[in-house]
Design a protein around this motif. Sequence first.
Motif, PDB file in Angstrom:
ATOM      1  N   VAL A 131       0.806  -1.230   0.000  1.00 20.33           N
ATOM      2  CA  VAL A 131       0.000   0.000   0.000  1.00 20.33           C
ATOM      3  C   VAL A 131       0.838   1.278   0.000  1.00 20.33           C
ATOM      4  N   PRO A 132       1.882   1.416   0.835  1.00 19.67           N
ATOM      5  CA  PRO A 132       2.626   2.681   0.843  1.00 19.67           C
ATOM      6  C   PRO A 132       3.447   2.931  -0.409  1.00 19.67           C
ATOM      7  N   LEU A 133       3.564   1.930  -1.298  1.00 22.35           N
ATOM      8  CA  LEU A 133       4.466   2.055  -2.444  1.00 22.35           C
ATOM      9  C   LEU A 133       3.746   2.051  -3.790  1.00 22.35           C
ATOM     10  N   CYS A 134       2.927   1.040  -4.029  1.00 25.68           N
ATOM     11  CA  CYS A 134       2.439   0.794  -5.384  1.00 25.68           C
ATOM     12  C   CYS A 134       1.390   1.791  -5.859  1.00 25.68           C
ATOM     13  N   TRP A 135       0.805   2.565  -4.949  1.00 24.37           N
ATOM     14  CA  TRP A 135      -0.114   3.614  -5.376  1.00 24.37           C
ATOM     15  C   TRP A 135       0.595   4.620  -6.271  1.00 24.37           C
ATOM     16  N   ASN A 136       1.891   4.832  -6.038  1.00 21.70           N
ATOM     17  CA  ASN A 136       2.655   5.821  -6.797  1.00 21.70           C
ATOM     18  C   ASN A 136       2.728   5.459  -8.275  1.00 21.70           C
ATOM     19  N   LEU A 137       3.043   4.205  -8.579  1.00 18.45           N
ATOM     20  CA  LEU A 137       3.116   3.767  -9.975  1.00 18.45           C
ATOM     21  C   LEU A 137       1.748   3.812 -10.630  1.00 18.45           C
ATOM     22  N   TYR A 138       0.719   3.436  -9.894  1.00 16.42           N
ATOM     23  CA  TYR A 138      -0.634   3.479 -10.451  1.00 16.42           C
ATOM     24  C   TYR A 138      -0.999   4.887 -10.907  1.00 16.42           C
ATOM     25  N   TYR A 139      -0.742   5.882 -10.060  1.00 19.45           N
ATOM     26  CA  TYR A 139      -1.110   7.252 -10.412  1.00 19.45           C
ATOM     27  C   TYR A 139      -0.200   7.836 -11.478  1.00 19.45           C
ATOM     28  N   GLU A 140       1.024   7.364 -11.574  1.00 23.00           N
ATOM     29  CA  GLU A 140       1.883   7.801 -12.677  1.00 23.00           C
ATOM     30  C   GLU A 140       1.335   7.317 -14.013  1.00 23.00           C
ATOM     31  N   ARG A 141       0.791   6.098 -14.031  1.00 25.36           N
ATOM     32  CA  ARG A 141       0.172   5.593 -15.247  1.00 25.36           C
ATOM     33  C   ARG A 141      -1.142   6.311 -15.519  1.00 25.36           C
ATOM     34  N   LYS A 142      -1.940   6.487 -14.481  1.00 33.64           N
ATOM     35  CA  LYS A 142      -3.260   7.099 -14.648  1.00 33.64           C
ATOM     36  C   LYS A 142      -3.147   8.543 -15.137  1.00 33.64           C
ATOM     37  N   ASN A 143      -2.172   9.277 -14.616  1.00 36.56           N
ATOM     38  CA  ASN A 143      -1.991  10.685 -14.982  1.00 36.56           C
ATOM     39  C   ASN A 143      -1.099  10.874 -16.201  1.00 36.56           C
ATOM     40  N   ASN A 144      -0.739   9.760 -16.860  1.00 40.99           N
ATOM     41  CA  ASN A 144       0.104   9.805 -18.063  1.00 40.99           C
ATOM     42  C   ASN A 144       1.491  10.413 -17.806  1.00 40.99           C
ATOM     43  N   PHE A 145       1.954  10.298 -16.559  1.00 41.72           N
ATOM     44  CA  PHE A 145       3.303  10.793 -16.258  1.00 41.72           C
ATOM     45  C   PHE A 145       4.353  10.013 -17.031  1.00 41.72           C
ATOM     46  N   LEU A 146       4.093   8.729 -17.282  1.00 47.32           N
ATOM     47  CA  LEU A 146       5.069   7.900 -17.973  1.00 47.32           C
ATOM     48  C   LEU A 146       5.304   8.369 -19.405  1.00 47.32           C
ATOM     49  N   LEU A 147       4.328   9.072 -19.988  1.00 48.03           N
ATOM     50  CA  LEU A 147       4.521   9.616 -21.335  1.00 48.03           C
ATOM     51  C   LEU A 147       5.628  10.670 -21.344  1.00 48.03           C
ATOM     52  N   TYR A 148       5.777  11.412 -20.250  1.00 46.15           N
ATOM     53  CA  TYR A 148       6.833  12.413 -20.148  1.00 46.15           C
ATOM     54  C   TYR A 148       8.184  11.782 -19.838  1.00 46.15           C
ATOM     55  N   VAL A 149       8.139  10.547 -19.318  1.00 43.55           N
ATOM     56  CA  VAL A 149       9.385   9.848 -19.001  1.00 43.55           C
ATOM     57  C   VAL A 149      10.022   9.262 -20.257  1.00 43.55           C
ATOM     58  N   LEU A 150       9.185   8.789 -21.188  1.00 43.67           N
ATOM     59  CA  LEU A 150       9.668   8.078 -22.374  1.00 43.67           C
ATOM     60  C   LEU A 150      10.762   8.808 -23.151  1.00 43.67           C
ATOM     61  N   PRO A 151      10.632  10.112 -23.431  1.00 43.77           N
ATOM     62  CA  PRO A 151      11.693  10.773 -24.208  1.00 43.77           C
ATOM     63  C   PRO A 151      13.017  10.898 -23.456  1.00 43.77           C
ATOM     64  N   ARG A 152      12.988  10.740 -22.151  1.00 43.01           N
ATOM     65  CA  ARG A 152      14.179  10.976 -21.345  1.00 43.01           C
ATOM     66  C   ARG A 152      14.869   9.691 -20.893  1.00 43.01           C
ATOM     67  N   VAL A 153      14.055   8.683 -20.525  1.00 44.19           N
ATOM     68  CA  VAL A 153      14.593   7.426 -19.994  1.00 44.19           C
ATOM     69  C   VAL A 153      13.823   6.263 -20.616  1.00 44.19           C
ATOM     70  N   PRO A 154      14.520   5.224 -21.086  1.00 41.72           N
ATOM     71  CA  PRO A 154      13.798   4.033 -21.573  1.00 41.72           C
ATOM     72  C   PRO A 154      12.881   3.497 -20.475  1.00 41.72           C
ATOM     73  N   ILE A 155      11.684   3.110 -20.860  1.00 45.32           N
ATOM     74  CA  ILE A 155      10.682   2.729 -19.873  1.00 45.32           C
ATOM     75  C   ILE A 155      11.128   1.522 -19.052  1.00 45.32           C
ATOM     76  N   LYS A 156      11.862   0.579 -19.668  1.00 43.60           N
ATOM     77  CA  LYS A 156      12.330  -0.595 -18.919  1.00 43.60           C
ATOM     78  C   LYS A 156      13.336  -0.184 -17.844  1.00 43.60           C
ATOM     79  N   LYS A 157      14.207   0.742 -18.188  1.00 43.32           N
ATOM     80  CA  LYS A 157      15.185   1.223 -17.216  1.00 43.32           C
ATOM     81  C   LYS A 157      14.473   1.961 -16.092  1.00 43.32           C
TER      82      LYS A 157
END
Length: 252
Positions: free
Chosen positions: A64-90
């Motif tokens: 609970v104290p950890l995995c909510w963060n990744l969920y909201y990063e996906r929900k808010n499309n934060f990962l789209l801003y990560v893609l140009p800077r860092v490979p998603i697997k990394k």
Amino acid sequence: MSNLIKLESRKILRPVIFTTVILTAAMCVLSCTLYKNYALQYDLEAWEVGTELFSLLYPLIAVVPLCWNLYYERKNNFLLYVLPRVPIKKYLTVKWGVYALGAFCMIGIPYMLSAVFAINVKAPVVPFSNPFDHVFQKAFTQMPLLYGVILSCWKGILGILMMTLGFVLAMYGRNIFVILTGPFVYSILENYILSILRLEQYRLVVAFEPTSISDDAVSAMSFLAGPAVLIIIILLSVFFLSKVRKNAVVNI
């Protein structure tokens, strides 16, 4: 890489510290008070009595104290801003590593410190003449601190495995309730199914808390079977969600 690790660490630093402090205080208090209602022979038994409840709740504590963060990063499309800077697997690998350290701290540190409290801070248990059997009895009775530290580290590793299941659900899932409670539900179902099949000694809860079953039923496989099944479930979850359901980590 170091900047990415620092960035991810800051995201979960507060919930990890808060959870660790609260759990440490709760376990230490319970280990120093609940034992008075029991007839015990060794000081470390007070630790087992005081931390018994957390053996049931640790899947929630690790997730609970950890995995909510990744969920909201996906929900808010934060990962789209990560893609140009860092490979998603990394990015996900670093995030998992930081989460793993956080899960280990939230499980391992409270158990370690409460073991120290049970041995050195509480009033000593007055031994009495009575036959005594315990898992790893020699270490438990003669080297209680070492026993407590090693078992606490092992509990921390199992916490990492539970967090990993939550991490996989957070990568592909869309329901925050399922993500945060899924590992806890798994632990309940696994416990129930193996009990029905008369395989109680191989339950994950036995690997986490070996005193939850008669000591003569505990073997090396009791510590390996539950984690091995959990790893298989994690791999099957990745395959099912990514290949069968075709859920994407990042929706472009």
